[in-house]
Design a protein around this motif. Structure first.
Motif, short mmCIF file in Angstrom:
data_model
loop_
_atom_site.label_atom_id
_atom_site.label_comp_id
_atom_site.label_asym_id
_atom_site.label_seq_id
_atom_site.Cartn_x
_atom_site.Cartn_y
_atom_site.Cartn_z
N SER A 105 25.58 70.93 -53.85
CA SER A 105 26.06 71.70 -53.29
C SER A 105 25.23 71.84 -51.84
CB SER A 105 26.69 72.54 -53.53
OG SER A 105 26.13 73.71 -52.54
N VAL A 106 23.65 71.89 -51.77
CA VAL A 106 23.48 71.04 -50.90
C VAL A 106 22.87 70.06 -49.96
CG1 VAL A 106 20.76 71.91 -50.04
CG2 VAL A 106 21.79 73.45 -50.94
N LEU A 107 23.42 68.93 -50.84
CA LEU A 107 23.05 67.75 -50.19
C LEU A 107 24.54 67.89 -49.70
CD1 LEU A 107 20.68 66.09 -52.75
CD2 LEU A 107 20.13 66.83 -50.80
N ARG A 108 25.15 68.28 -50.13
CA ARG A 108 26.39 67.87 -49.74
C ARG A 108 26.66 68.28 -48.14
NH1 ARG A 108 28.80 64.65 -52.66
NH2 ARG A 108 29.47 64.98 -55.10
N GLU A 109 26.36 68.72 -47.82
CA GLU A 109 25.82 70.15 -47.03
C GLU A 109 25.72 68.98 -45.42
OE1 GLU A 109 24.91 73.83 -46.75
OE2 GLU A 109 26.32 74.94 -48.61
N ILE A 110 24.12 68.39 -45.95
CA ILE A 110 23.95 67.84 -45.10
C ILE A 110 23.46 65.76 -45.50
CG2 ILE A 110 21.79 69.66 -44.96
CD1 ILE A 110 20.43 67.01 -47.08
N GLU A 111 25.33 65.59 -46.07
CA GLU A 111 25.30 64.63 -46.34
C GLU A 111 25.36 63.39 -45.06
OE1 GLU A 111 29.10 63.20 -48.06
OE2 GLU A 111 28.31 61.60 -48.22
N ASP A 112 25.39 63.36 -43.64
CA ASP A 112 25.30 63.07 -42.64
C ASP A 112 24.09 63.14 -41.56
OD1 ASP A 112 28.00 61.67 -43.24
OD2 ASP A 112 28.63 63.42 -42.27
N ALA A 113 23.11 63.72 -42.42
CA ALA A 113 21.77 63.87 -42.08
C ALA A 113 20.93 62.86 -41.80
CB ALA A 113 21.34 65.01 -42.50
N PRO A 114 20.28 62.49 -40.75
CA PRO A 114 19.43 61.26 -40.51
C PRO A 114 18.63 60.86 -41.27
CG PRO A 114 20.01 62.45 -38.58
CD PRO A 114 20.50 63.27 -38.84
N PHE A 115 18.05 61.98 -41.60
CA PHE A 115 17.06 61.93 -43.03
C PHE A 115 17.37 61.89 -44.11
CE2 PHE A 115 15.66 65.36 -46.10
CZ PHE A 115 16.53 65.85 -45.70
N PHE A 116 18.42 62.10 -44.52
CA PHE A 116 19.26 62.01 -45.69
C PHE A 116 19.89 60.83 -45.99
CE2 PHE A 116 22.12 63.48 -49.85
CZ PHE A 116 21.43 63.06 -50.33
N ARG A 117 20.19 60.10 -44.97
CA ARG A 117 20.92 58.80 -45.53
C ARG A 117 19.08 57.62 -44.49
NH1 ARG A 117 25.03 57.65 -42.43
NH2 ARG A 117 26.64 58.52 -41.71
N PHE A 118 18.38 57.92 -44.00
CA PHE A 118 17.10 57.39 -44.36
C PHE A 118 16.40 57.81 -45.96
CE2 PHE A 118 12.33 57.59 -44.53
CZ PHE A 118 11.91 56.56 -44.18
N ILE A 119 16.54 58.69 -46.52
CA ILE A 119 16.42 58.89 -48.20
C ILE A 119 16.69 57.67 -48.85
CG2 ILE A 119 16.21 59.75 -50.03
CD1 ILE A 119 14.86 62.39 -47.94
N ARG A 120 18.46 57.30 -48.36
CA ARG A 120 19.09 56.91 -49.61
C ARG A 120 19.14 55.67 -49.59
NH1 ARG A 120 23.61 60.51 -47.67
NH2 ARG A 120 24.37 58.81 -46.17
N ALA A 121 19.07 55.01 -48.41
CA ALA A 121 19.09 53.99 -47.65
C ALA A 121 17.47 52.78 -48.52
CB ALA A 121 18.73 53.30 -46.20
N ALA A 122 16.35 53.67 -48.54
CA ALA A 122 15.32 52.70 -49.44
C ALA A 122 15.71 54.03 -51.15
CB ALA A 122 14.29 54.34 -48.85
N ALA A 123 16.34 54.99 -51.55
CA ALA A 123 15.62 55.12 -53.01
C ALA A 123 17.26 53.83 -53.38
CB ALA A 123 16.98 56.17 -52.51
N VAL A 124 18.25 53.57 -53.19
CA VAL A 124 18.60 52.50 -53.89
C VAL A 124 18.19 51.23 -53.84
CG1 VAL A 124 20.72 51.64 -51.91
CG2 VAL A 124 21.30 52.18 -53.88
N VAL A 125 17.16 51.24 -52.98
CA VAL A 125 16.55 50.10 -53.72
C VAL A 125 15.43 50.49 -54.32
CG1 VAL A 125 15.04 48.21 -52.58
CG2 VAL A 125 16.72 49.33 -50.80
N ALA A 126 14.42 51.00 -53.81
CA ALA A 126 13.11 51.44 -54.92
C ALA A 126 13.44 51.87 -56.49
CB ALA A 126 12.23 52.56 -54.46
N LEU A 127 14.91 52.48 -56.21
CA LEU A 127 15.21 53.60 -57.51
C LEU A 127 15.61 52.48 -59.05
CD1 LEU A 127 14.98 55.62 -58.93
CD2 LEU A 127 17.65 56.01 -58.70
N TYR A 128 16.58 51.49 -58.05
CA TYR A 128 16.86 50.48 -58.85
C TYR A 128 16.50 49.47 -59.17
CZ TYR A 128 20.61 53.77 -59.40
OH TYR A 128 20.78 55.13 -59.60
N ASP A 129 15.54 49.08 -58.40
CA ASP A 129 14.63 47.66 -57.78
C ASP A 129 13.38 47.78 -59.27
OD1 ASP A 129 14.29 45.32 -58.45
OD2 ASP A 129 13.08 45.34 -56.12
N ASP A 130 13.09 49.16 -60.53
CA ASP A 130 12.29 49.31 -61.07
C ASP A 130 12.09 48.71 -62.74
OD1 ASP A 130 10.56 52.39 -61.07
OD2 ASP A 130 11.31 51.61 -62.71
#
Lengths: 542, 172
Positions: free
Chosen positions: B84-109
């Motif tokens: 629920s905290v993450l949903r509140e900050i969904e559009d925050a640039p830092f969370f976007r940056f994290i998601r863009a990097a995470a979706v590559v790193a986490l599933y390329d493991d």
């Protein structure tokens, strides 16, 4: 997704790279210069040099060998995808999710045949005559081709033999892999008839000096086994072996020039070190795919052609098509392991027809598709996160996938232009790709999703996920063929209406995109064009 | 704005918060901490090379702790509260940056691939030809040849055949 244009791919550092392969043709000797070495350019290079016509092939990317290819989605992407600066704009979702990656195409010898999956359906007769059959579709710039199916049929035969298409000319079908078993059973259950594991451009048995498929599941990454046809494993090595072909990798075409009479006379290109060269030309065949080809013509503006070479019609760069596309990933209670085996060896043709009672013009194919977890995560719902997203990923083992590929409408506004400020690593203007779906595209996509859902639910799917269009693998229409010079860029042979000696030799020539995957048709058009060019050169007509 | 370390680093508490964020944003009950920790390190590594992302990441993680009630900070929240905290900050640039990097790193493991049941590289092992490419047994093996029965695919529906006299542009 890493799409930093300043990041050079590892391929550029391969120790094996030579400056050129095959014949050494003098830069001042006017020859046929082919820009690009994919389905169109690679085929032309082989067909022309086999007839004794000397050719220089300028390929922007490196010459990757099968042993260089990776069984790894991101590593392969970094190795061969076209990552030079480009922008995507307009209302389509790709512009938001992948603003620097409008297309997923290959920068290497072999072009995008290196990563093509292999489906080889032919266009249907009515798909060459869309203005006649579809009538006036608001917002669409429909036009009949200057040629029809009858003109291409003999060349389709030759293209299928070159590629070794399964189900054609005595080539056996591929066996059913796991993803196909789900796909075909679902198709049968909902009454589809016209499904099979092909036609498909990968060997089911040894053919043409290449082995049978080992079902390794890495079609998109180059196929190390060489069971899959590409110009990198067939046409290019054969062209080089004729002694008539001078293949120059890492050579980015910059301008096509013409003499005072308007006839092409050279191509300027930049090598891997950034040095500019000029290759004299009698004929120039532009085959850089539907983003690079119009970019090259637009960069070649001259006093005779102020809006870009061969662009008196204003159609260069316009009518950009990317095929309908959309994917469906369905979850089951039992394992599927969709990644094992040929990625796209499963085709349903029942919807590839013109029947406006469905609510749209044109048709589409359904084709099996599999991505590994790395790419599924990147493309299933770009930007997605949270439990809905991880549910899709958690079900990976039990997931079956398919791709919807259908005809999208040519629209003048959908367009490749030179970006006013973004440049590539050479300082050349980058391409901007502006795209909006047509209402017909949206109606067809919704129909495709619903039919795919029915197929999978008929064999027990417990959930389905609709994936939006990926960065385009099928890029078409930006230098289209037309009977009249005012409607398009080139005539029925692909020769530019306004520029003698200039030919359009790739999917950008397509006046309409049809439902079929384009590679077979690009190859057929190129074989036909090679015959014309060789014939004309023999007669002194070019 | 909270104090931000200037040595370019993300401290241990912030790394813990990042791991917790990744687990909340990409919840896989089957995944141990390893993949999330490697993904966090990949994100921190990526941020090192970029001052703007580094500042955003550091500040964003501090903000997350500020939003989490209780002493444990964001890392102490249960999954529903973290989501629920993450949903509140969904559009925050830092969370976007994290998601863009995470979706590559986490599933390329490689460990994640194994956990998800993906076989991965296969060429060196002879592909999947003898390793289960057709081992699905809960459906019958379908026809692989093209249909050769009595029906013909109707390429153009009868109602969509243009009038024989029409030429381009007529009777639209």
């Amino acid at each position: 997704m890493t799409t930093d244009p300043n990041q050079r791919s590892d391929a550029d550092r391969l120790p094996s790279q030579q400056d050129h392969y095959g014949a050494s043709i003098d830069h001042d000797e006017p020859v046929v210069v082919i820009v690009g070495s994919g389905a169109g350019g690679g085929t032309l290079a082989y067909e022309l040099t086999a007839k004794g016509v000397p050719c220089v092939v300028l390929e922007a990317g490196p010459y990757l060998m099968p042993e260089d290819y990776h069984n790894d989605e991101w590593a392969s992407f970094q190795q061969m995808a076209w990552l030079d600066a480009r922008t995507a704009s307009g209302p389509y979702r790709v512009a938001r999710d992948f603003p620097n990656l409008p297309a997923w195409v290959v920068k290497a010898v072999g072009g995008s045949t290196t990563h093509w999956s292999g489906a080889t359906p032919r266009f249907r007769e009515h798909e060459f005559r869309t203005r006649t059959y579809y009538g006036e579709v608001e917002g669409a710039n429909l036009l009949d081709w200057p040629i029809g199916l009858a003109d291409l049929e003999p060349y389709y035969d030759r293209a299928e033999r070159a590629i070794g298409s399964t189900h054609r000319h005595g080539r056996p079908p591929l066996p059913a892999n796991n993803n196909y078993k789900v796909f075909a059973n679902g198709a049968e259950k909902i009454g589809y008839k016209f499904y099979a594991t092909g036609p498909y451009g990968t060997n089911a048995e040894p053919y043409d000096g290449r082995p049978a498929s080992i079902q390794d599941g890495f079609n998109f990454q180059g196929d190390k086994s060489t069971a899959k046809w590409s110009t990198a494993v067939r046409e290019i090595p054969r062209a080089v072996a004729t002694g008539k072909c001078d293949l120059r990798p890492s050579s980015q075409a910059v301008q096509v020039t013409h003499d005072a009479s308007g006839h092409v006379n050279a191509v300027l290109y930049v090598d891997g070190a950034g040095n500019l060269h000029r290759q004299a030309a009698t004929v120039v065949c532009v085959a850089g795919n539907s983003i690079e080809s119009p970019r090259l013509l637009l960069m070649s503006a001259s006093s005779l052609h102020p809006d870009g070479l061969a662009n008196g019609s204003g159609q260069v760069g316009r009518n950009y098509m990317r095929h309908l596309t959309g994917s469906v990933y369905a979850r089951f209670e039992q394992p599927v392991h969709m990644y094992r085996g040929e990625t796209m060896a499963g085709i349903v043709a029942d919807e590839a027809r013109q029947d406006t009672s469905r609510g749209f013009v044109g048709g589409y194919y359904l084709e099996t598709l599999s991505l590994g977890p790395a790419f599924l995560a990147a493309f299933a719902d770009p930007g997605g996160w949270g439990p809905d997203f991880t549910d899709v990923m958690d079900a990976y083992q039990n997931t079956a996938g398919l791709w919807i590929v259908g005809e999208d409408m040519p629209q003048e506004q959908n367009r490749v232009t030179l970006h006013p400020s973004v440049t590539d690593q050479w300082g050349l203007p980058a391409s901007d790709v502006w795209f909006a779906d047509h209402a017909n595209d949206e109606a067809m996509r919704a129909h495709g999703y619903s039919r795919a859902d029915l197929m999978y639910e008929a064999v027990g799917a417990v959930g389905v996920h609709h994936t939006p269009p990926y960065p385009a693998t099928h890029n078409l229409g930006t230098c289209r063929l037309s009977a009249r010079p005012e409607d398009g860029v080139a005539d029925g042979w692909g020769q530019a209406h306004e520029v003698p000696g200039l030919f359009i030799s790739d999917g950008s020539a397509m006046t309409s995109g049809a439902a079929a995957n384009p590679t077979l048709t690009i190859v057929a058009l190129a074989i036909r064009q090679a015959e014309f060019i060789a014939d004309q050169l023999g007669k002194g007509g070019l | 704005m909270p104090d931000t370390s200037t040595d370019g680093g993300v401290d241990a508490a912030q790394r813990r918060a990042l791991v917790a964020l990744l687990r909340a944003a990409y919840p896989h009950a089957r995944f141990p901490d390893g993949p999330y920790e490697r993904t966090a390190d990949a994100i921190i590594g990526q941020a090192q090379g970029d001052l703007w992302h580094r500042l955003q990441l550091s500040e964003g993680l501090a903000t997350l702790d500020g939003r989490a009630e209780g002493d444990g900070g964001f890392a102490g929240l249960d999954q529903a509260a973290a989501l629920s905290v993450l949903r509140e900050i969904e559009d925050a640039p830092f969370f976007r940056f994290i998601r863009a990097a995470a979706v590559v790193a986490l599933y390329d493991d490689a460990e994640v691939h194994e956990l998800l049941g993906y076989g991965g590289p296969s060429f060196e092992q002879g592909g999947y030809l003898h390793r289960g490419f057709d081992d699905l047994d809960w459906l019958p093996t379908p026809r692989v040849e093209e249909y050769d029965g009595p029906e013909q695919l109707v390429e153009v529906a009868p109602d969509d055949v243009p009038a024989p006299t029409s030429t381009q542009g007529a009777s639209a």
